[in-house]
Design a protein around this motif. Sequence first.
Motif, PDB file in Angstrom:
ATOM      1  N   ILE A 219       0.821  -1.208   0.000  1.00  0.00           N
ATOM      2  CA  ILE A 219       0.000   0.000   0.000  1.00  0.00           C
ATOM      3  C   ILE A 219       0.859   1.264   0.000  1.00  0.00           C
ATOM      4  O   ILE A 219       0.323   2.374  -0.035  1.00  0.00           O
ATOM      5  CB  ILE A 219      -0.984   0.029   1.191  1.00  0.00           C
ATOM      6  N   HIS A 220       2.175   1.079   0.011  1.00  0.00           N
ATOM      7  CA  HIS A 220       3.098   2.212  -0.122  1.00  0.00           C
ATOM      8  C   HIS A 220       3.882   2.148  -1.434  1.00  0.00           C
ATOM      9  O   HIS A 220       4.824   2.929  -1.622  1.00  0.00           O
ATOM     10  CB  HIS A 220       4.096   2.239   1.040  1.00  0.00           C
ATOM     11  N   ASP A 221       3.516   1.233  -2.329  1.00  0.00           N
ATOM     12  CA  ASP A 221       4.382   0.995  -3.489  1.00  0.00           C
ATOM     13  C   ASP A 221       4.011   1.784  -4.743  1.00  0.00           C
ATOM     14  O   ASP A 221       4.648   1.647  -5.787  1.00  0.00           O
ATOM     15  CB  ASP A 221       4.439  -0.503  -3.814  1.00  0.00           C
ATOM     16  N   GLY A 222       2.948   2.603  -4.675  1.00  0.00           N
ATOM     17  CA  GLY A 222       2.603   3.441  -5.815  1.00  0.00           C
ATOM     18  C   GLY A 222       1.951   2.703  -6.966  1.00  0.00           C
ATOM     19  O   GLY A 222       1.752   3.294  -8.032  1.00  0.00           O
ATOM     20  N   ASP A 223       1.612   1.441  -6.780  1.00  0.00           N
ATOM     21  CA  ASP A 223       0.909   0.693  -7.814  1.00  0.00           C
ATOM     22  C   ASP A 223      -0.580   0.768  -7.491  1.00  0.00           C
ATOM     23  O   ASP A 223      -1.062   0.088  -6.590  1.00  0.00           O
ATOM     24  CB  ASP A 223       1.386  -0.762  -7.842  1.00  0.00           C
ATOM     25  N   TYR A 224      -1.294   1.603  -8.220  1.00  0.00           N
ATOM     26  CA  TYR A 224      -2.671   1.924  -7.868  1.00  0.00           C
ATOM     27  C   TYR A 224      -3.696   1.006  -8.517  1.00  0.00           C
ATOM     28  O   TYR A 224      -4.897   1.254  -8.427  1.00  0.00           O
ATOM     29  CB  TYR A 224      -2.981   3.377  -8.262  1.00  0.00           C
ATOM     30  N   ARG A 225      -3.257  -0.052  -9.166  1.00  0.00           N
ATOM     31  CA  ARG A 225      -4.186  -0.936  -9.851  1.00  0.00           C
ATOM     32  C   ARG A 225      -4.959  -1.799  -8.850  1.00  0.00           C
ATOM     33  O   ARG A 225      -4.367  -2.489  -8.034  1.00  0.00           O
ATOM     34  CB  ARG A 225      -3.441  -1.823 -10.844  1.00  0.00           C
ATOM     35  N   VAL A 226      -6.273  -1.729  -8.936  1.00  0.00           N
ATOM     36  CA  VAL A 226      -7.161  -2.554  -8.115  1.00  0.00           C
ATOM     37  C   VAL A 226      -8.274  -3.048  -9.029  1.00  0.00           C
ATOM     38  O   VAL A 226      -8.825  -2.259  -9.806  1.00  0.00           O
ATOM     39  CB  VAL A 226      -7.783  -1.740  -6.950  1.00  0.00           C
ATOM     40  N   PRO A 227      -8.611  -4.335  -8.988  1.00  0.00           N
ATOM     41  CA  PRO A 227      -9.746  -4.808  -9.795  1.00  0.00           C
ATOM     42  C   PRO A 227     -10.980  -3.961  -9.525  1.00  0.00           C
ATOM     43  O   PRO A 227     -11.305  -3.657  -8.372  1.00  0.00           O
ATOM     44  CB  PRO A 227      -9.931  -6.245  -9.316  1.00  0.00           C
ATOM     45  N   GLY A 228     -11.659  -3.561 -10.592  1.00  0.00           N
ATOM     46  CA  GLY A 228     -12.772  -2.629 -10.466  1.00  0.00           C
ATOM     47  C   GLY A 228     -13.792  -3.014  -9.418  1.00  0.00           C
ATOM     48  O   GLY A 228     -14.268  -2.159  -8.658  1.00  0.00           O
ATOM     49  N   ALA A 229     -14.122  -4.286  -9.339  1.00  0.00           N
ATOM     50  CA  ALA A 229     -15.141  -4.733  -8.395  1.00  0.00           C
ATOM     51  C   ALA A 229     -14.698  -4.597  -6.943  1.00  0.00           C
ATOM     52  O   ALA A 229     -15.531  -4.595  -6.030  1.00  0.00           O
ATOM     53  CB  ALA A 229     -15.512  -6.185  -8.687  1.00  0.00           C
ATOM     54  N   LEU A 230     -13.384  -4.494  -6.710  1.00  0.00           N
ATOM     55  CA  LEU A 230     -12.862  -4.434  -5.343  1.00  0.00           C
ATOM     56  C   LEU A 230     -12.486  -3.030  -4.898  1.00  0.00           C
ATOM     57  O   LEU A 230     -12.102  -2.818  -3.740  1.00  0.00           O
ATOM     58  CB  LEU A 230     -11.623  -5.340  -5.226  1.00  0.00           C
ATOM     59  N   THR A 231     -12.588  -2.063  -5.795  1.00  0.00           N
ATOM     60  CA  THR A 231     -12.149  -0.705  -5.489  1.00  0.00           C
ATOM     61  C   THR A 231     -12.826  -0.139  -4.249  1.00  0.00           C
ATOM     62  O   THR A 231     -12.192   0.540  -3.438  1.00  0.00           O
ATOM     63  CB  THR A 231     -12.436   0.228  -6.685  1.00  0.00           C
ATOM     64  N   SER A 232     -14.108  -0.424  -4.098  1.00  0.00           N
ATOM     65  CA  SER A 232     -14.852   0.146  -2.977  1.00  0.00           C
ATOM     66  C   SER A 232     -14.748  -0.696  -1.713  1.00  0.00           C
ATOM     67  O   SER A 232     -15.278  -0.319  -0.671  1.00  0.00           O
ATOM     68  CB  SER A 232     -16.332   0.304  -3.354  1.00  0.00           C
ATOM     69  N   VAL A 233     -14.060  -1.835  -1.814  1.00  0.00           N
ATOM     70  CA  VAL A 233     -13.972  -2.762  -0.672  1.00  0.00           C
ATOM     71  C   VAL A 233     -12.557  -2.850  -0.110  1.00  0.00           C
ATOM     72  O   VAL A 233     -12.348  -2.851   1.112  1.00  0.00           O
ATOM     73  CB  VAL A 233     -14.448  -4.174  -1.096  1.00  0.00           C
ATOM     74  N   VAL A 234     -11.564  -2.914  -0.999  1.00  0.00           N
ATOM     75  CA  VAL A 234     -10.174  -3.129  -0.597  1.00  0.00           C
ATOM     76  C   VAL A 234      -9.438  -1.803  -0.472  1.00  0.00           C
ATOM     77  O   VAL A 234      -9.513  -0.938  -1.355  1.00  0.00           O
ATOM     78  CB  VAL A 234      -9.451  -4.037  -1.613  1.00  0.00           C
ATOM     79  N   ASN A 235      -8.719  -1.637   0.621  1.00  0.00           N
ATOM     80  CA  ASN A 235      -7.917  -0.443   0.845  1.00  0.00           C
ATOM     81  C   ASN A 235      -6.528  -0.673   0.247  1.00  0.00           C
ATOM     82  O   ASN A 235      -5.648  -1.241   0.882  1.00  0.00           O
ATOM     83  CB  ASN A 235      -7.803  -0.158   2.345  1.00  0.00           C
ATOM     84  N   GLY A 236      -6.353  -0.241  -0.991  1.00  0.00           N
ATOM     85  CA  GLY A 236      -5.094  -0.477  -1.683  1.00  0.00           C
ATOM     86  C   GLY A 236      -4.179   0.729  -1.672  1.00  0.00           C
ATOM     87  O   GLY A 236      -4.389   1.696  -0.929  1.00  0.00           O
ATOM     88  N   ALA A 237      -3.152   0.688  -2.516  1.00  0.00           N
ATOM     89  CA  ALA A 237      -2.166   1.771  -2.569  1.00  0.00           C
ATOM     90  C   ALA A 237      -2.803   3.087  -2.979  1.00  0.00           C
ATOM     91  O   ALA A 237      -2.386   4.153  -2.514  1.00  0.00           O
ATOM     92  CB  ALA A 237      -1.038   1.394  -3.533  1.00  0.00           C
ATOM     93  N   ALA A 238      -3.793   3.041  -3.875  1.00  0.00           N
ATOM     94  CA  ALA A 238      -4.450   4.273  -4.305  1.00  0.00           C
ATOM     95  C   ALA A 238      -5.151   4.951  -3.123  1.00  0.00           C
ATOM     96  O   ALA A 238      -5.067   6.177  -2.952  1.00  0.00           O
ATOM     97  CB  ALA A 238      -5.459   3.974  -5.410  1.00  0.00           C
TER      98      ALA A 238
END
Length: 308
Positions: A219-238
């Motif tokens: 989550i600190h690596d600057g790779d903001y790709r998250v599967p669209g269906a998970l964007t609202s569920v998973v707390n990723g780098a973005a």
Amino acid sequence: MSISVFSVLSAMDLVLNVADYYVLTPYVYPESWLEDGTLRQIISLLVLTNLGAAVLYLGLGAISYYFVFDHKLMKHPHFLENQVQREIKYAMTSLPIISIPTVALFFAEVRGYSKLYDNVSDSPLGWSGLFLSMISFLFFTDMCIYWIHRFLHHKSIYKLFHKAHHIWKIPTPFASHAFHPLDGFMQGVPYHIYPFFFPLHKVLYLALYIFVNIWTISIHDGDYRVPGALTSVVNGAAHHTDHHLFFEYNYGQYFTLWDRLGGSYRHPSPLMGKGPHDVIRKLEAEGKLGSDGKANGNVRNGVTCKEE
């Protein structure tokens, strides 16, 4: 965001037994120092904890930095001079201090005060218990970290502890563990206390903590790709990038659940065409980056970012 590098050694009796058998007993300690002696165990735990922390942090951080992190982010106006070196230095000076209270918890585990178990047959739910404990571990620690993290942002204590981690507005993987020692320990506590409340297989405990370390770096690596269906569920780098930039959003570790319940969720700006990469592209198009590829101070002040 949670620091967890020590936790990979949490089923410490397994690690300690291996270290004793292959190294410590034959080559380090005299025969008079029994393997189950209190002083010997504490010293061994301190050494193993610090060694493991350094290897995990530097090893996983380097893999992510060289193979995942987009180095174009270093052109961003809020990327600091010598930032990578500063992140590593800060982390490596904090980790030994964090290890002191952490070892106290490890010692309690080694002495059998936790609910860690060795065999699947020891679980009342058998193999299904492994799956359920994995899910409950993630949700329990996510909940605890959310509230601890949010507490560390309270105006009365933020500048004392957590602000040091927010120096890195555009973090690299090495920022993942660059915390003030007390901050790092507090955010690691949920991982350590879980097996004192709930049964957990020791090998699964180790596997979960390897995952936790990978996640914390990711989550600190600057790779903001998250599967669209998970964007609202998973707390990723973005999501976590917006936390670093705008301070009072996206406190969660794995999920967005508690941010939504707590009113602190922010849809990630990198996923709306307003993230760090977009800023860099705009500056390049406007010719506002210098010959070294970096923006000057005036440009930096004009880029949206909340200063706490």
